[in-house]
Scaffold this active site. Structure first.
Site, PDB file in Angstrom:
ATOM      1  N   GLU A  47       0.852  -1.201   0.000  1.00 38.02           N
ATOM      2  CA  GLU A  47       0.000   0.000   0.000  1.00 38.02           C
ATOM      3  C   GLU A  47       0.882   1.243   0.000  1.00 38.02           C
ATOM      4  O   GLU A  47       0.918   2.007   0.961  1.00 38.02           O
ATOM      5  CB  GLU A  47      -0.951  -0.079   1.203  1.00 38.02           C
ATOM      6  CG  GLU A  47      -1.849  -1.313   1.121  1.00 38.02           C
ATOM      7  CD  GLU A  47      -2.634  -1.618   2.384  1.00 38.02           C
ATOM      8  OE1 GLU A  47      -2.601  -0.826   3.341  1.00 38.02           O
ATOM      9  OE2 GLU A  47      -3.293  -2.681   2.421  1.00 38.02           O
ATOM     10  N   ARG A  49      -3.355  -8.201  11.639  1.00 38.69           N
ATOM     11  CA  ARG A  49      -4.099  -9.281  12.309  1.00 38.69           C
ATOM     12  C   ARG A  49      -3.325  -9.746  13.537  1.00 38.69           C
ATOM     13  O   ARG A  49      -3.710 -10.708  14.176  1.00 38.69           O
ATOM     14  CB  ARG A  49      -4.294 -10.492  11.374  1.00 38.69           C
ATOM     15  CG  ARG A  49      -5.038 -10.198  10.083  1.00 38.69           C
ATOM     16  CD  ARG A  49      -6.510  -9.886  10.324  1.00 38.69           C
ATOM     17  NE  ARG A  49      -7.199  -9.621   9.067  1.00 38.69           N
ATOM     18  CZ  ARG A  49      -7.218  -8.441   8.444  1.00 38.69           C
ATOM     19  NH1 ARG A  49      -6.590  -7.397   8.991  1.00 38.69           N
ATOM     20  NH2 ARG A  49      -7.868  -8.291   7.305  1.00 38.69           N
ATOM     21  N   TYR A  73      -6.808   0.330  -0.181  1.00 34.43           N
ATOM     22  CA  TYR A  73      -7.423   1.419  -0.857  1.00 34.43           C
ATOM     23  C   TYR A  73      -8.937   1.361  -0.645  1.00 34.43           C
ATOM     24  O   TYR A  73      -9.429   0.416  -0.012  1.00 34.43           O
ATOM     25  CB  TYR A  73      -7.125   1.344  -2.375  1.00 34.43           C
ATOM     26  CG  TYR A  73      -7.594   0.044  -3.035  1.00 34.43           C
ATOM     27  CD1 TYR A  73      -6.771  -1.075  -3.050  1.00 34.43           C
ATOM     28  CD2 TYR A  73      -8.857  -0.063  -3.623  1.00 34.43           C
ATOM     29  CE1 TYR A  73      -7.193  -2.256  -3.661  1.00 34.43           C
ATOM     30  CE2 TYR A  73      -9.269  -1.247  -4.225  1.00 34.43           C
ATOM     31  CZ  TYR A  73      -8.444  -2.335  -4.236  1.00 34.43           C
ATOM     32  OH  TYR A  73      -8.858  -3.505  -4.816  1.00 34.43           O
ATOM     33  N   GLU A  81      -8.411   4.297   4.706  1.00 36.17           N
ATOM     34  CA  GLU A  81      -8.076   3.603   3.455  1.00 36.17           C
ATOM     35  C   GLU A  81      -8.035   4.648   2.338  1.00 36.17           C
ATOM     36  O   GLU A  81      -9.078   5.115   1.872  1.00 36.17           O
ATOM     37  CB  GLU A  81      -9.143   2.544   3.132  1.00 36.17           C
ATOM     38  CG  GLU A  81      -9.280   1.472   4.185  1.00 36.17           C
ATOM     39  CD  GLU A  81      -8.237   0.365   4.064  1.00 36.17           C
ATOM     40  OE1 GLU A  81      -7.429   0.386   3.111  1.00 36.17           O
ATOM     41  OE2 GLU A  81      -8.241  -0.520   4.944  1.00 36.17           O
TER      42      GLU A  81
HETATM   43  O1  0X9 Z   1      -8.035  -5.677   6.323  1.00 37.49           O
HETATM   44  C1  0X9 Z   1      -7.336  -4.763   6.773  1.00 37.49           C
HETATM   45  O2  0X9 Z   1      -6.375  -4.962   7.519  1.00 37.49           O
HETATM   46  C2  0X9 Z   1      -7.684  -3.316   6.393  1.00 37.49           C
HETATM   47  N1  0X9 Z   1      -7.945  -3.206   4.991  1.00 37.49           N
HETATM   48  S1  0X9 Z   1      -6.750  -3.423   3.892  1.00 37.49           S
HETATM   49  O3  0X9 Z   1      -7.364  -3.480   2.576  1.00 37.49           O
HETATM   50  N2  0X9 Z   1      -5.802  -2.151   3.894  1.00 37.49           N
HETATM   51  O4  0X9 Z   1      -6.004  -4.583   4.218  1.00 37.49           O
HETATM   52  C3  0X9 Z   1      -8.891  -2.866   7.190  1.00 37.49           C
HETATM   53  C4  0X9 Z   1      -8.694  -2.936   8.673  1.00 37.49           C
HETATM   54  C5  0X9 Z   1      -9.846  -2.377   9.435  1.00 37.49           C
HETATM   55  N3  0X9 Z   1      -9.711  -2.610  10.853  1.00 37.49           N
HETATM   56  C6  0X9 Z   1      -9.982  -3.792  11.458  1.00 37.49           C
HETATM   57  N4  0X9 Z   1     -10.590  -4.758  10.857  1.00 37.49           N
HETATM   58  N5  0X9 Z   1      -9.644  -3.894  12.732  1.00 37.49           N
HETATM   59 ZN    ZN Z   2      -3.917  -2.287   4.529  1.00 36.59          ZN
END
Ligand code: 0X9
Ligand code: ZN
Length: 444
Positions: free
Chosen positions: A188, A259, A314, A387
């Site tokens: 990103e 995660r 994004y 995002e």
């Molecule tokens: O999935 C993610 O980690 C994030 N989107 S990405 O497309 N940049 O990978 C969103 C994260 C939102 N926050 C949580 N789910 N805690």
């Molecule tokens: Zn991300």
């Protein structure tokens, strides 16, 4: 004579060596060259539900972005072999879609910016290597030592030195802190570019005094430098997302940093398979040295930290906790929502697109994110994932940075104004007297 033929041989070896090297770096077969990008536009709840079928690992499609509302696409990358199966699925579900063939070939244009900065200085409208970013920040701190201080955080898994950028008009003031990080997801690139632009404006724009008086900015522009550098090595690696740590049991690399945070770790939206390219949560919470660093910054400054923004791309979303569940919202959701809408309005007023504002979990539930950790475990009252950008997926063209980065900056000015309004009861010089009733605690 002998010397002459020796030289010619050398030239030939050198020529083929260079051609080989060039081929390796620039022309290596990119697995994505023949892949198709399929953007699917669901028009009803049933279709959104049906899309979950494609998420099952055996279907071998890479999901770049999930949609959870009707005006938003689910973007998937599909190998040439799997295109017929996906098209069949799309037909059966009567889904609207767009298909772009040979997706990987579009990576070429924004690949590895040449090192023009030696001649022209550091441009904020280019994607830079991690060493170039570090060099820029070191120079900035040397040039403006009163305003900018760098805090060494240690080294990434592969040994890259990481530094937190602290910007304050009075480093002893103990003002409320706005903490911004970027680049936990390697591919990103626009996120670190935005963090650097933010630093640049705060430091060099005389009008930024307003954003600085009464607020301290802590900015970590590249949380995952190993992954970032890996995405710069070749077109084949351009879409890498995770860290680059080695899992000893498996021949696979990396953890999804977003995660890996230790709040409701792994309860939803994660993979437990170390070889999963996207959402492997790691062997345990905070297994990654890079997420440990962000955790430590938050914990050490928990009392003063009032706003946390994690920059990603994004989709043009501004989401707040909870991310681990879409079932319910925190009791403070209205305040989180209102602040996000003020920021979105400011970006729109500057000519940008408004953000889609909602809780992260209502978009899609995924646990172990930094936003939930900041809000739920550290007690940061305002916590967001931003995002950036809409269109071009992860390959956002450099030529558009000049337009969008200043628009997002207006969003950060709005954030700062709101934080000051809420947390500074009065000012003593440039210092903010933090409201005593606003002591932070943890949310649950
Ligand atoms: O999935 C993610 O980690 C994030 N989107 S990405 O497309 N940049 O990978 C969103 C994260 C939102 N926050 C949580 N789910 N805690
Ligand atoms: Zn991300």
């Amino acid at each position: 004579m002998c010397l002459k033929s020796f030289k010619i041989t050398n030239w030939i070896v050198l020529y083929f060596g260079l051609v080989g090297l060039f081929w390796q770096v620039e022309c290596a077969e990119n697995k994505y060259d023949n892949y198709s990008l399929i953007k699917i536009y669901p028009t009803g709840i049933q279709q959104i539900e049906a899309l979950k079928y494609l998420e099952e690992p055996e279907h071998q499609v890479e999901i770049l972005k999930k949609s959870r509302s009707f005006n938003d696409s689910t973007d998937i990358l599909v190998s040439p072999n799997d295109v017929p199966f996906v098209k069949e699925f799309i037909k059966n579900e009567s889904l609207n879609y767009e298909l772009k063939r040979n997706y990987g070939r579009s990576f070429e244009s924004v690949e590895r910016t040449p090192k023009r900065r030696i001649l022209r200085g550091f441009s904020f409208y280019e994607y830079h290597s991690f060493p170039a970013i570090q060099e820029y920040l070191d120079n900035l701190a040397k040039r403006q030592p009163d305003l900018v201080k760098l805090q060494n955080l240690g080294t990434s898994y592969q040994g890259r030195r990481m530094k937190l950028v602290k910007i304050s008009s009075d480093h002893n003031a103990q003002n409320p802190i706005i903490f911004v990080d970027a680049g936990i997801h390697a591919r990103e690139w626009v996120a670190p570019a935005m963090a650097l632009y933010l630093i640049h404006r705060l430091v060099n724009d005389p009008d930024a005094r307003k954003e600085l008086d009464g607020v301290d900015w802590y900015i970590l522009p590249v949380v995952n430098p190993d992954g970032y550098e890996y995405t710069r090595t070749s077109r084949a690696n351009r879409l890498w997302r995770k860290t680059r740590s080695k899992n000893s049991q498996f021949e696979c690399f990396g953890v999804d940093g977003n995660r890996n945070y230790g709040f409701k770790w792994a309860v939803s939206g994660v993979s437990t398979n170390p070889c999963d390219k996207e959402t492997y949560a790691g062997p345990k919470p905070f297994s990654e040295v890079e997420t440990q660093m962000v955790r430590n910054i938050m914990m050490e400054n928990s009392k003063r930290m009032k706003l946390y923004v994690s920059l990603h791309s994004y989709g043009q979303y501004l989401v707040y906790p909870w991310g681990y569940t879409g079932e319910y919202l925190p009791k403070e959701w209205k305040k989180l929502d209102t602040m996000a809408r003020i920021v979105s309005d400011a970006v729109q007023k500057a000519g940008g697109q408004p953000f889609k504002v909602l809780s992260a979990g209502k978009w899609y539930a995924a646990a172990g994110g930094s936003d939930d950790f900041a809000f739920g475990a550290v007690g940061v009252p305002y916590s967001y994932t931003m995002e950036l950008t809409n269109g071009f997926e992860f390959i956002y063209p450099e030529r558009l940075l000049r337009t969008v980065l200043p628009q997002y900056y207006e969003g950060f000015r709005a954030f700062a104004a709101q934080i000051k309004k809420e947390f500074c009861s009065k000012y003593i010089g440039q210092r903010c007297k933090i409201n005593s009733s606003e002591e932070s605690g943890t949310n649950s």
